[in-house]
Design a protein around this motif. Structure first.
Motif, PDB file in Angstrom:
ATOM      1  N   GLN A 224       0.718  -1.282   0.003  1.00 16.54           N
ATOM      2  CA  GLN A 224       0.012   0.167  -0.223  1.00 16.54           C
ATOM      3  C   GLN A 224       0.882   1.078   0.017  1.00 16.54           C
ATOM      4  O   GLN A 224       0.539   2.242  -0.533  1.00 16.54           O
TER       5      GLN A 224
ATOM      6  N   LYS B  10       0.754   3.704  -2.884  1.00 12.58           N
ATOM      7  CA  LYS B  10       0.297   5.466  -2.558  1.00 12.58           C
ATOM      8  C   LYS B  10       1.122   6.374  -3.124  1.00 12.58           C
ATOM      9  O   LYS B  10       1.113   7.260  -3.690  1.00 12.58           O
TER      10      LYS B  10
ATOM     11  N   MET C 161      -3.085  11.424  -5.597  1.00 16.07           N
ATOM     12  CA  MET C 161      -3.182  11.660  -4.292  1.00 16.07           C
ATOM     13  C   MET C 161      -2.403  12.787  -4.039  1.00 16.07           C
ATOM     14  O   MET C 161      -1.503  13.179  -4.786  1.00 16.07           O
TER      15      MET C 161
ATOM     16  N   SER D 225      -2.517  13.802   2.082  1.00 16.97           N
ATOM     17  CA  SER D 225      -3.194  12.618   2.193  1.00 16.97           C
ATOM     18  C   SER D 225      -2.513  11.097   2.375  1.00 16.97           C
ATOM     19  O   SER D 225      -2.908  10.571   3.182  1.00 16.97           O
ATOM     20  N   MET D 226      -1.122  11.282   2.117  1.00 12.68           N
ATOM     21  CA  MET D 226      -0.237  10.402   2.308  1.00 12.68           C
ATOM     22  C   MET D 226      -0.049  10.141   3.797  1.00 12.68           C
ATOM     23  O   MET D 226       0.111   8.885   4.487  1.00 12.68           O
TER      24      MET D 226
ATOM     25  N   PHE E  26      -8.053   6.875  -0.011  1.00 15.45           N
ATOM     26  CA  PHE E  26      -7.209   5.895  -0.915  1.00 15.45           C
ATOM     27  C   PHE E  26      -7.966   4.983  -1.574  1.00 15.45           C
ATOM     28  O   PHE E  26      -7.433   4.981  -2.938  1.00 15.45           O
TER      29      PHE E  26
END
Length: 556
Positions: free
Chosen positions: A296, A300, A309, A313-314, A323
């Protein structure tokens, strides 16, 4: 408590008698209702569906861009059935040809497939209606220029076959071990022909082969302990299917034939790293060795590098819905089945621009920066985990819009008064798209959405034609009106923001917008209602010159 032992044969007779008594009366289906209630859930597959992709899926997209850059005009094409006379590879090869041609034409519109097949044995609704309309002169099929023909030329099974069997035997123990491997060769030949004369074009041929194999190994044990016997066996087998092999051959042949016919350097699309068989297998090893947290994190980072993204947001570890939404958009834009889950197919697609191969096909470099200083050996999965927290320089932005003039002479920047202009817009990500046209006096109208196409949502990498010159009734035309500068502005957003725009910009399509002067005004209003980075715009302009008047006695 006292037990009385009965002879074994008497016990068996009692059980048999009870069974016969039960069989003499009908079973009560109501007693099985609870058991049967599990049927609806049990009948469903337990694994999510995946998109059928091959090593040449990216090569087809590469060919699409290559044909677009080469300004190859739209060509009508059809195909004969691609039979398999060996009957050992019963696959729908013709449908694979159609899929490959369509994937190569999403952006370039290089090929339009004509469904020219008439099957007298298997008539369906479309064929029946077509025959009726053709007989009544209510439909006219366009004649294709090219057609594909060919067949699965051979399937040579077990051209290599290695076997090994070994065993031991004793009074109390017997063992056996076996191992086998074999290889099968499949050949496919395709040709390109001129439909008007039904002649095959010399040099437009493709003959390729692929090897598939299967193998297995097994262990057998048998023995006795006192008066009792026991046995145990285990096997491990694999078999490479003919369907995936035929798809690989079909896509390779279609790329070769169309590349030769269009006279473009198609080999540039065949030397991509994804066409190497070890590419996906190596990524699969990394996927199996890693953990879901590592997967993930890498995905991401890929989504951030591609603009799906933001960096903020990470850091939001609990923002699962954001996500999943970003992952769903990425899967949709890349032609995958949308699940919002990081499975192997998503992992492999996200990391395709994360790694590169050396001359031997081993994955060596990693990172999204194309100017990585030192290549790093990625064969150890721990290095993948360590890389997930790094920041990489490449950032493709949220999206891009490619505007092109699609007249017969592409790339024109000057027209005369009264000429028609054909434009196409392509967005790199699925978005809501709105396009505006400005004339030489500064008047602005909205082209799309419009009553003929009232949906603003567009797919990724799908050319949107303004107007749709492929349609017999496009609904409108872009025609130069007066000398000066005209242009088109297209704006792409993640959501439909029409209701947030000023009232003057919410007028009906093809209606002049009061108070809006030029495309700069349109862009300014988007900037006022949307934060920076939440929309992408692209502008293309052309010059309009007065119409030349032909001199007397000369043709214009």
């Amino acid at each position: 408590m006292i037990f009385h032992a009965k002879p074994l044969h008497k016990t068996l007779l009692c059980i048999l008698a009870m069974s016969l008594t039960a069989c003499s009366t009908p079973s009560d289906v109501r007693k099985d209702a609870a058991f049967q209630s599990y049927g609806n859930a049990a009948s469903r597959p337990t694994v999510r569906p995946v998109r059928s992709m091959s090593s040449f899926s990216d090569s087809l997209q590469c060919m699409d861009r290559l044909l677009r850059d080469a300004q190859v005009p739209t060509t009508l094409i059809t195909s004969k059935q691609i039979p398999d006379y060996s009957t050992r590879a019963p696959v729908a090869a013709k449908e694979m040809v159609v899929t490959a041609l369509l994937q190569m034409s999403r952006l370039s519109n290089a090929f339009r497939y004509v469904d020219y097949e008439v099957d007298l044995v298997r008539q369906d609704t479309v064929q029946n209606l077509t025959n009726i309309l053709l007989n009544n002169n209510q439909i006219q099929l366009q004649r294709p220029s090219l057609y594909l023909s060919g067949a699965v030329s051979f399937v040579d099974q077990n051209v290599l076959n290695n076997r090994m069997d070994v065993g031991t035997s004793g009074s109390r123990l017997e063992t056996g071990y076996s191992k086998n491997r074999n290889a099968t060769v499949i050949g496919l030949e395709l040709h390109l022909g001129d439909f008007r004369t039904r002649t095959l074009i010399p040099g437009m041929d493709s003959a390729n082969e692929v090897v598939i194999g299967n193998g297995g190994q097994g262990l057998d044990l048998a023995g006795r302990i006192s008066e009792y016997g026991w046995q145990f066996n285990v096997g491990k087998d694999y078999a490479q299917g003919s369907g995936a092999a035929i798809r690989t051959l079909v896509e390779l042949a279609v790329i070769e034939l169309t590349g030769k016919w269009a006279r473009v350097p198609y080999w540039q699309c065949l030397t991509m790293e994804q066409t190497h068989p070890n590419f996906q297998r190596q990524l699969r090893d990394w996927y199996d060795e890693g953990t879901m947290g590592v997967h993930q994190s890498l995905v991401k980072r890929s989504l951030i590098s591609k603009g799906y993204m933001s960096e903020a947001s990470m850091l939001e570890t609990n923002n699962v819905s954001a996500f999943r939404a970003a992952l769903g958009r990425f899967q949709s834009d890349n032609g995958m089945v949308v699940t919002g889950v990081v499975d192997f197919n998503t992992y492999e697609r996200a990391l395709r621009d994360f790694v590169s191969l050396d001359m031997d096909g081993n994955l060596m470099r990693y990172g999204w920066s194309p100017t990585a200083s030192d290549p790093v050996d990625m064969r150890n999965s721990k290095q993948v985990a360590a890389s997930s927290g790094k920041s990489y320089g490449k950032n493709e932005g949220p999206r891009s819009i490619n505007l092109q003039i699609e007249n017969v002479m592409m790339g024109r920047s000057q027209f005369e008064v009264g000429e028609q202009v054909f434009v196409s817009a392509t967005v790199s990500r699925a978005s809501h798209l709105a396009c505006y046209l400005s004339n030489a006096t500064g008047g602005v109208i909205r082209l799309i959405p419009n009553p003929m196409s009232n949906q603003s949502q567009v797919s990724a990498n799908q050319a949107i034609r303004l107007p749709d010159w492929m349609s017999p009734n496009p609904g409108y035309m872009i025609e130069t009106a007066s000398p000066g500068t005209e242009g088109v502005l297209c704006v792409a957003t993640d959501d439909d923001v029409t209701q947030r725009l000023p009232e003057a910009m919410r007028t009906e399509a093809f209606t002049p917008m009061p108070g809006i002067q030029g495309l700069k005004d349109v862009a300014k209003h988007y900037t006022e209602v949307l934060p920076k980075g939440q929309f992408t715009s692209s502008t293309m302009e052309w010059r309009v010159a007065p119409r030349r008047i032909a001199e007397p006695g000369k043709r214009g």
